[in-house]
Design a protein around this motif. Structure first.
Motif: not given
Length: 774
Positions: A26-32, A343-353
């Motif tokens: 939660n403190k990492n602005p670049d992650f999720l 990480n799985a959640l992050h990659w899913m959101y990075m898809k921007k679908n």
């Protein structure tokens, strides 16, 4: 965490680590980015009913009861847990139905690896196959094949213990007993006696940790001081229990998933403040358990005093609990589970679908399947085909100095797909109780040269050792079967290896009888040559002239050669000597006996020719005896040539007649040919004997027919006696019989025919006159 749960510092560390990683993310602005992770934490107590209840509560959105609750409702991304099979199993069944992702950070049961039944279940550690393979190699290295198994009484490890027993049995390791650690273990007299009497000095613990082990170790201190324990990863929490006497688990071994991390928590000393106990009841229990600190709750103090034998006192000197200092592995996989899910959640959101972001819970497991990243420690994280993260397994040893201080030694690292064959660094006495590697076998090992003989026991590890039968060996310990040596080899005295068989033949160097035969043959040969010289020197005397001196010369040469042909029977046989043996003495004796036959015939003709007008006179002279010798000798030569042409003798190696010996002998090739040679020679001898016998009564002062008769009698007697002796012996003794027959029959001819003549020539020359001879 349910407040009613039993005290488990390792589980509490898992909670702290999961909280810590959520804070880091939660403190990492670049992650999720723009997403805040929250959590619900429940203790299922490994109870499937509670597990289903809590999962349903999380999915239904009810707000009552959780200790830790994220304010401001959010969507549930996935589930982490549980640590045991039964609770993980029911959770996976329910979550697979709704396509929710589940990450198990500790459960290692192989039944949870079925991708068709549990398509959304992922694992932070490999299943028990690697652990079982490592345990088997460890047991086999030290020759332990007789072990015990202990497990919890709650039923969580029943099927696992049966599976472990089955796999051990497949690798030749027997389980003497399976002992359940019950709360009322003191009343299980039969089970305790079984352990006390058992020869199993190695005990394997099953996956689920059994808190009753504490009482078990206190009940049997003298028995367990000779026991070596092998613990699976969940038992790493065992040293956190404050034992009064750690003799039971001293010098024990534990298999652990190898990764560790350094965790900073609250202060530079990586400790948890004592002041937090006032707001965290679970931490307060742990503090009492570890540091015997007095609680404000008198009932809790009474409980710990009763069940853990802890006399709590006010704690003023203990400020921090260094929860993650040094030895911790299992909680780290809970830490990793949160990171993998994030990480799985992050990659899913990075898809921007945007279409996938609604109802993402049912698609998250697809991204989990393709998670691939590198941790700060340099370890690559990804899921294999069994939906598990490949992880090294380490074998470590516990060595306790006292009840509160212990050391651990890393023995070896077992990487996925590779199980080490050697544990050579365990020879140090520090790793073993009483400084000596224990023996854990039902029966003593069968040494090389013997085999196992199984009796009435149902266990194949219980047996007797019996020597291998004749002609067989075993070159390894505990062999179930002996194996035969090759035809040309034989077991040594210990029957643990095959050695070349002794080669048996009449050797010039090793057999005394050969020296005797050689001496006799040479002396007889020289004697025959001496007699031949006498006859040549006195060739003009009447006794030499009588009855054809040329026949006498030929007979003496034949006898001399017969003595020399015995050399062909000595030494290592080869094909050439095998062919010359029988043919040489067969032809030589045929010439000699034909000479005697000619002499006998000439004696008969000589007396018949003395009558006036006798027609026998025309047969007198040298032509008839020469023709007799040539004709009858050539018949034997023809028999030998035919034999050599069709099936000649050859060298043969007899490996079966005598144990431990190879008889190097001559195979006759054609038995008919061999006995034809002997039979024809016997036929000539019989004819000569009969004719000489008929002529023995003819009037003569020196009747040679008598000596021929006697010599043929000796000759036939020797060869008739030789036949049964020849057929009843084998190897070099058969050859010795044959040589003896040749020497004896030749000596008989020499003595009976020529000794009387030599006597007259040398001793009584007065008898060697025409008048006396006539």
């Amino acid at each position: 965490m349910d407040q009613r749960t039993s005290i488990d510092p390792e589980e509490y560390k898992s909670i702290l680590l999961m909280k810590l990683v959520v804070q880091e993310i939660n403190k990492n602005p670049d992650f999720l980015p723009n997403i805040t992770l929250g959590y619900h934490i429940f203790s299922t107590c490994s109870d499937p009913k509670k597990t289903l209840g809590y999962v349903t509560k999380v999915l239904s959105g009810e707000k009552e009861a959780p200790n830790y609750y994220c304010k401001g409702r959010g969507e549930v991304a996935g589930f982490i847990g549980d640590s045991h099979f039964h609770s993980s199993h029911v959770m996976a069944q329910l979550l697979s139905l709704y396509q929710y992702t589940q990450v198990s950070y500790r459960a290692t049961d192989t039944r949870l690896r079925d991708g068709k039944l549990y398509p959304t279940l992922f694992h932070m550690t490999p299943d028990n196959r690697i652990l079982y393979a490592a345990i088997i190699k460890f047991l086999q290295y030290f020759g332990w094949n007789w072990v015990g198994i202990i497990l919890s009484n709650d039923g969580s490890s029943d099927e696992e213990s049966q599976e472990l027993s089955k796999i051990l049995n497949q690798h030749g390791i027997c389980v003497d007993y399976i002992f359940k650690l019950k709360p009322d273990i003191v009343h299980d007299t039969e089970g305790l006696i079984k352990i006390w009497k058992s020869k199993a000095k190695v005990i394997i613990a099953c996956e689920t940790f059994a808190s009753q082990f504490y009482y078990f170790s206190q009940l049997m201190p003298f028995t367990l001081e000779n026991i070596t324990f092998i613990f699976p990863p969940p038992w790493s929490k065992l040293p956190t229990y404050k034992f009064e006497d750690l003799t039971a688990i001293n010098c024990s071994f534990i298999f652990l998933w190898a990764q560790r991390i350094n965790v900073q928590f609250e202060n530079p000393e990586y400790g948890i403040s004592f002041s937090r106990c006032h707001t965290d009841p679970i931490l307060e229990d742990i503090w009492i358990r570890l540091f015997s600190c007095l609680s404000p709750n008198p009932l809790k103090n009474y409980f710990f005093n009763l069940f853990y034998n802890i006399s709590a006192k006010p704690c003023r000197g203990v400020k921090y609990w260094k929860a993650f200092d040094g030895y911790t592995t299992l909680p780290f996989y809970a830490y990793r589970a949160v990171y993998v899910l994030a990480n799985a959640l992050h990659w899913m959101y990075m898809k921007k679908n945007k279409s996938e972001q609604n109802g993402f819970q049912h698609r998250l497991h697809k991204y989990m399947r393709n998670v691939h990243y590198v941790e700060s420690t340099g370890v690559k994280i990804y899921f294999n085909e069994r939906r598990e993260v490949a992880t090294d397994l380490s074998l470590e040893s516990w060595v306790f100095a006292n009840s509160t201080y212990y050391l651990y030694y890393i023995i070896t690292i077992i990487r996925p797909g590779f199980v080490p064959e050697m544990f050579t660094n365990l020879s140090n006495p520090i790793f073993w109780k009483k400084g000596k590697i224990p023996v854990s076998r039902c029966s003593d090992p069968c040494l090389p040269g013997s085999r196992k003989k199984f009796g009435s026991s149902i266990h194949k590890c219980c047996y007797e050792c019996v020597p291998c039968p004749e002609g067989e060996i075993s070159n390894i310990s505990d062999s179930e079967n002996c194996m035969k040596c090759p035809d040309e080899e034989w077991p040594n005295e210990k029957k643990d290896c095959c050695v070349p068989k002794l080669m048996e033949f009449l050797s010039y160097t090793d057999d005394t009888i050969v020296a005797v035969f050689l001496a006799v043959s040479i002396l007889c040969c020289l004697l025959t040559g001496f007699i031949l010289g006498i006859f040549i020197h006195y060739q003009d005397t009447p006794i030499v002239k009588a009855n054809n001196r040329n026949l006498s010369y030929l007979l003496l040469v034949s006898i001399m050669l017969s003595f020399l042909c015995v050399f062909l029977f000595f030494g290592h046989p080869v094909d050439v000597t095998c062919m010359l043996r029988v043919t040489s003495f067969g032809v030589i004796f045929s010439v000699a006996v034909s000479s005697l036959l000619a002499k006998s015939i000439m004696v008969c003709i000589a007396f018949k020719a003395t009558k006036p007008g006798s027609p026998w006179r025309k047969w007198m002279g040298a032509k008839l005896p020469n023709a007799i010798i040539c004709v009858f000798s050539l018949v034997q030569v023809k028999i030998c040539v035919t034999w050599m042409s069709i099936s000649p003798p050859f060298q043969d190696r007899d490996t079966h007649t005598y144990q431990g010996k190879i008889i190097i002998q001559c195979n006759e090739g054609s038995v008919i040919g061999f006995y034809s040679v002997l039979g024809y020679m016997g036929l000539l001898a019989a004819a000569s004997f009969i004719i000489a016998f008929l002529a023995r009564t003819l009037p003569d002062s020196f009747n040679e027919a008598k000596y021929i008769t006697f010599s043929m009698l000796v000759f036939c007697s020797v060869w008739i006696a030789m036949i049964p002796a020849y057929l009843s012996t084998r190897g070099k003794y058969m050859v010795a019989v044959e040589v003896f027959a040749i020497v004896a029959s030749s000596s008989g001819l020499l003595g009976c025919i020529f000794f009387p003549k030599c006597y007259i020539i040398l001793i009584r020359p007065d008898l060697n006159t025409k008048t006396i001879i006539r």
